[in-house]
Design a protein around this motif. Structure first.
Motif, PDB file in Angstrom:
ATOM      1  N   PRO A   1      -5.067  -5.883  -2.689  1.00 57.55           N
ATOM      2  CA  PRO A   1      -5.843  -5.154  -3.705  1.00 57.55           C
ATOM      3  C   PRO A   1      -5.114  -3.948  -4.298  1.00 57.55           C
ATOM      4  N   THR A   2      -4.134  -3.380  -3.587  1.00 62.22           N
ATOM      5  CA  THR A   2      -3.455  -2.186  -4.107  1.00 62.22           C
ATOM      6  C   THR A   2      -2.232  -2.525  -4.955  1.00 62.22           C
TER       7      THR A   2
ATOM      8  N   SER B   1       2.666   1.787  -3.365  1.00 63.61           N
ATOM      9  CA  SER B   1       1.790   2.397  -4.371  1.00 63.61           C
ATOM     10  C   SER B   1       1.627   3.887  -4.118  1.00 63.61           C
ATOM     11  N   PHE B   2       1.475   4.259  -2.854  1.00 62.70           N
ATOM     12  CA  PHE B   2       1.327   5.660  -2.469  1.00 62.70           C
ATOM     13  C   PHE B   2       2.555   6.472  -2.884  1.00 62.70           C
TER      14      PHE B   2
ATOM     15  N   ASP C   1      -0.015  -3.807  -8.060  1.00 61.32           N
ATOM     16  CA  ASP C   1      -0.251  -3.822  -9.503  1.00 61.32           C
ATOM     17  C   ASP C   1      -0.317  -5.245 -10.034  1.00 61.32           C
TER      18      ASP C   1
ATOM     19  N   ARG D   1       0.825  -1.211   0.000  1.00 59.40           N
ATOM     20  CA  ARG D   1       0.000   0.000   0.000  1.00 59.40           C
ATOM     21  C   ARG D   1       0.855   1.255   0.000  1.00 59.40           C
TER      22      ARG D   1
ATOM     23  N   ARG E   1      -5.280 -11.857  -5.001  1.00 61.18           N
ATOM     24  CA  ARG E   1      -5.645 -10.470  -5.269  1.00 61.18           C
ATOM     25  C   ARG E   1      -6.442  -9.877  -4.117  1.00 61.18           C
TER      26      ARG E   1
END
Length: 386
Positions: free
Chosen positions: A241-242, A219-220, A244, A216, A237
């Motif tokens: 969920p975050t 991604s941020f 790729d 997470r 998945r």
């Protein structure tokens, strides 16, 4: 630009005129690097930022003037004058900002084509004239094997194209200077070259709760995140969920088969010698910018012994950030992910990891080599290159 890409593409598709303000140079301490972008559309809506709030109000007014037909401009902001209530940076540095409009159908179509390339992750450089013998705001889009547009002369186009490809290969952004016809060691024309490269990768190995939190925050921070684990029940998945992509494979097999470059960061959270030893042997053979490994100090010492037995030399072992993260007193997976992210940032920019209140000197470090998400890529100002 990646953070405002959807909004820019939507406005281009709708034919909405807009002005782009781009940081083209930074001197001293400043909150944003060259390449930071703020957009203002004809309705007055703002996307992005060039300084984190210090000078946005004035840049907004300049953008409105440019949209109204005033022509492209380069504006400079230094330290603010508190007594005169001047507009400027409170951090003491100086930034230069190019503001230009995209109003006509052709201009918006050209911008849309560039944004499409960026969105697909294809490497592309954008060269824009800032000042001098060529027209300010003139633009040349450069790809590894082609280019589009002109800066005014064939010689200038050739020189800028050649240099832009070199900067693009390194992921660098900055100002180049030339003669009017592209002559080296001359400074009649200043050209800002902005490299747009695919987001750097974060590879997270070990499908545990700490991995979910690390994915997470990765991604941020702008990384393209892959989570890999050999256990199908955990590498799902739904759990990540975050990310790729979520890969079910033996970690070392996946790493040996995937692309790793000098901007890639690797986080090994497997906690299992049968996974992490062969994985780390593979990781230490890559040019990855950062290799962090989770575990206690006892686990760390045991891991080092196993790696030595596997033939890894002491020089390579010094590349490991283990135990992973900075000492923040983290307890939860989320706090641990912050600790890991902090160490990655420290490694990239060369920070001390100490409280800023205990230090003196510049707050904002400048990178000297690629190693992070880009839009904030390091500058390359080369006025006397040959």
């Amino acid at each position: 630009m990646h953070d405002i890409l959807p909004g820019l593409r939507a406005r281009c598709a709708a034919g909405t005129p807009l002005a782009l303000a781009t940081v083209v140079a930074v001197h001293g301490s400043a909150p944003r690097d060259p390449g930071a972008v703020m957009a203002v559309d004809e309705a007055g809506t703002v996307l992005g930022s060039v300084s984190g709030g210090c000078v946005e109000g004035d840049v907004y007014e300049v953008a409105r003037e440019v949209l109204a037909g005033a022509g492209p401009r380069v504006v400079s902001y230094g330290i603010s004058d508190d007594e005169a209530f001047g507009v400027g940076l409170t951090c003491g540095g100086t930034i230069e900002v190019l503001v230009r409009a995209y109003a006509s159908e052709a201009e918006l179509a050209g911008l849309a084509a560039l944004l499409d390339l960026i969105a697909t992750g294809l490497p592309v450089a954008e060269a824009t004239v800032l000042s001098g013998a060529a027209e300010t705001g003139t633009r040349l889009v450069v790809r590894p094997t082609s280019s589009l547009g002109t800066l005014g002369t064939e010689g200038l186009d050739a020189a800028v194209t050649d240099d832009a490809r070199g900067l693009l290969e390194q992921g660098l952004t900055g100002i180049q200077r030339y003669g009017a016809h592209g002559q080296r060691r001359m400074a009649e024309v200043a050209v800002f070259v902005r490299s747009h490269t695919p987001p750097p990768r974060m590879l997270v190995f070990g499908a545990i709760d700490h991995a979910a939190a690390t994915a997470r925050i990765g991604s941020f921070l702008g990384y393209r995140v892959t989570v890999c684990d050999a256990r199908p029940a955990f590498a799902t998945r739904e759990r990540f969920p975050t990310a790729d992509e979520v890969v079910r494979a033996w970690p070392h097999d996946y790493l040996e088969a995937t692309e790793v470059d000098a901007r890639t960061v690797i986080c090994v959270l497997t906690h299992d010698p049968k996974f992490d030893v062969p994985l780390l042997v593979a990781a230490l053979g890559t040019p990855a910018a950062y290799i962090g490994v989770m575990g206690s100090r006892r686990t760390h010492h045991d891991r080092l012994a196993r790696l030595r037995e596997a033939g890894v030399d002491e020089e390579h072992l010094t590349r490991l950030a283990s135990p992973v993260g900075l000492d923040l007193g983290a307890r939860t997976p989320e706090e641990t992910a912050v600790s890991i992210a902090a160490e990655i940032i420290q490694h990239r920019w060369g920070g001390t990891g100490r409280p800023l209140g205990e230090l003196t000197g510049a707050i904002h470090h400048r990178a000297t080599a690629p190693g992070g998400p880009s839009p904030a890529t390091p500058a390359a100002d080369r006025p006397d290159s040959s």
